[in-house]
Design an enzyme around this catalytic site. Structure first.
Site, PDB file in Angstrom:
ATOM      1  N   LEU A  99     -22.314  63.716 -19.480  1.00 42.29           N
ATOM      2  CA  LEU A  99     -23.302  64.641 -18.939  1.00 42.29           C
ATOM      3  C   LEU A  99     -24.596  63.901 -18.630  1.00 42.29           C
ATOM      4  O   LEU A  99     -25.060  63.075 -19.428  1.00 42.29           O
ATOM      5  CB  LEU A  99     -23.566  65.778 -19.931  1.00 42.29           C
ATOM      6  CG  LEU A  99     -22.328  66.572 -20.382  1.00 42.29           C
ATOM      7  CD1 LEU A  99     -22.734  67.679 -21.332  1.00 42.29           C
ATOM      8  CD2 LEU A  99     -21.581  67.127 -19.178  1.00 42.29           C
ATOM      9  N   CYS A 100     -25.162  64.226 -17.494  1.00 40.50           N
ATOM     10  CA  CYS A 100     -26.399  63.577 -17.062  1.00 40.50           C
ATOM     11  C   CYS A 100     -27.585  64.421 -17.509  1.00 40.50           C
ATOM     12  O   CYS A 100     -27.983  65.377 -16.834  1.00 40.50           O
ATOM     13  CB  CYS A 100     -26.405  63.403 -15.547  1.00 40.50           C
ATOM     14  SG  CYS A 100     -27.902  62.640 -14.917  1.00 40.50           S
ATOM     15  N   LEU A 101     -28.140  64.080 -18.656  1.00 34.97           N
ATOM     16  CA  LEU A 101     -29.324  64.747 -19.182  1.00 34.97           C
ATOM     17  C   LEU A 101     -30.387  63.703 -19.478  1.00 34.97           C
ATOM     18  O   LEU A 101     -30.090  62.511 -19.608  1.00 34.97           O
ATOM     19  CB  LEU A 101     -28.983  65.540 -20.451  1.00 34.97           C
ATOM     20  CG  LEU A 101     -27.806  66.530 -20.361  1.00 34.97           C
ATOM     21  CD1 LEU A 101     -27.554  67.159 -21.717  1.00 34.97           C
ATOM     22  CD2 LEU A 101     -28.080  67.593 -19.311  1.00 34.97           C
TER      23      LEU A 101
END
Length: 259
Positions: free
Chosen positions: A93-95
């Protein structure tokens, strides 16, 4: 070099993750619990309980954190395992708190901070790499299906026995509710001696219909006859009363004339 030595974390990462673990146990993150793998402290698994007033309410969402050997100086990667309608499964996930953004990472951030950030982004609707768009209806369906899905996951069951028991109790309550017989309609009950109409227009006395028989079908006709008879008697009484009054007046006038 053996696999165990490859998994062995540097002292700095190990000490920091142990501190974070103790901190989570002492001050749990709302809606989230987390446990490291017994064989590898660099891999943590978490469970998010769907917050109230969200499409995820009632759901249980299993995922994992993979910490680099350089932690806390480099951020972890985050994965979601349970289908949820917000994130792709088994995808990084791109956080801002993940390894997609090492430039914004703060070494002071703990595991609690990471999980809090994940939950915050989960209940929002902003797009990012690894996120998906689904309707609230789909999210609610996945929330209900998450119970069965997670119980099939061996790692989930081993790391979170208390959550497993919680899910089983919830399933038991749902089964009891679905198997409960539907409530039968209550009989129409009225005070003693009163009549009222029940289903199909049948008059009920004290909440009970008259016994079935030949008279039951004739009830409306009998009531109509009684009404006609009562009206005729009333008219007769009026006529008789008027005649008596007229006779009395005539008698009085005759008496006055004789005097």
């Amino acid at each position: 070099m053996s696999n165990n030595s490859n998994k062995r974390a540097p002292t700095t990462a190990t000490q920091r993750l142990k501190q974070d673990y103790l901190r989570i146990k002492k001050d749990p993150v709302p809606y989230i619990c987390a446990e490291p793998l017994p064989s590898n402290i660099l891999e943590w698994h978490y469970v998010v309980r769907g917050p109230e007033m969200t499409p995820y309410e009632g759901g249980y969402y299993h995922g994992k954190l993979i910490f680099p050997r350089e932690f806390p100086f480099k951020p972890p990667s985050i994965y979601m395992i349970t289908p949820n309608g917000r994130f792709k499964c088994n995808t990084r996930l791109c956080l801002s708190i993940t390894d997609f953004h090492p430039d914004t990472w703060n070494p002071a951030w703990s595991v609690s901070t990471i999980l809090t950030g994940l939950l915050s982004f989960m209940v929002e609707k902003g797009p990012t790499l690894g996120s998906i768009e689904t309707s609230d209806f789909t999210k609610k369906q996945l929330a209900a299906q998450s119970l069965v899905f997670n119980l099939k996951d061996k790692v989930f069951c081993e790391l979170f026995p208390e959550v497993v028991e919680e899910i089983k109790q919830k399933q038991k309550a749902q089964d009891e509710l679905s198997n409960r017989p539907q409530n039968l309609p209550l009989p129409d009950v009225v005070p003693d001696g009163e009549l009222h109409r029940g289903q199909h227009g049948i008059q009920l006395l004290n909440g009970h219909a008259p016994a079935a028989g030949p008279n039951l079908a004739g009830l409306p006709q009998a009531n109509r006859h009684h009404g006609l008879l009562g009206g005729a008697l009333a008219n007769l009484f009026v006529i008789v009363g008027f005649a008596a009054f007229a006779y009395t007046v005539k008698y009085v006038l005759r008496s006055i004339a004789q005097e």
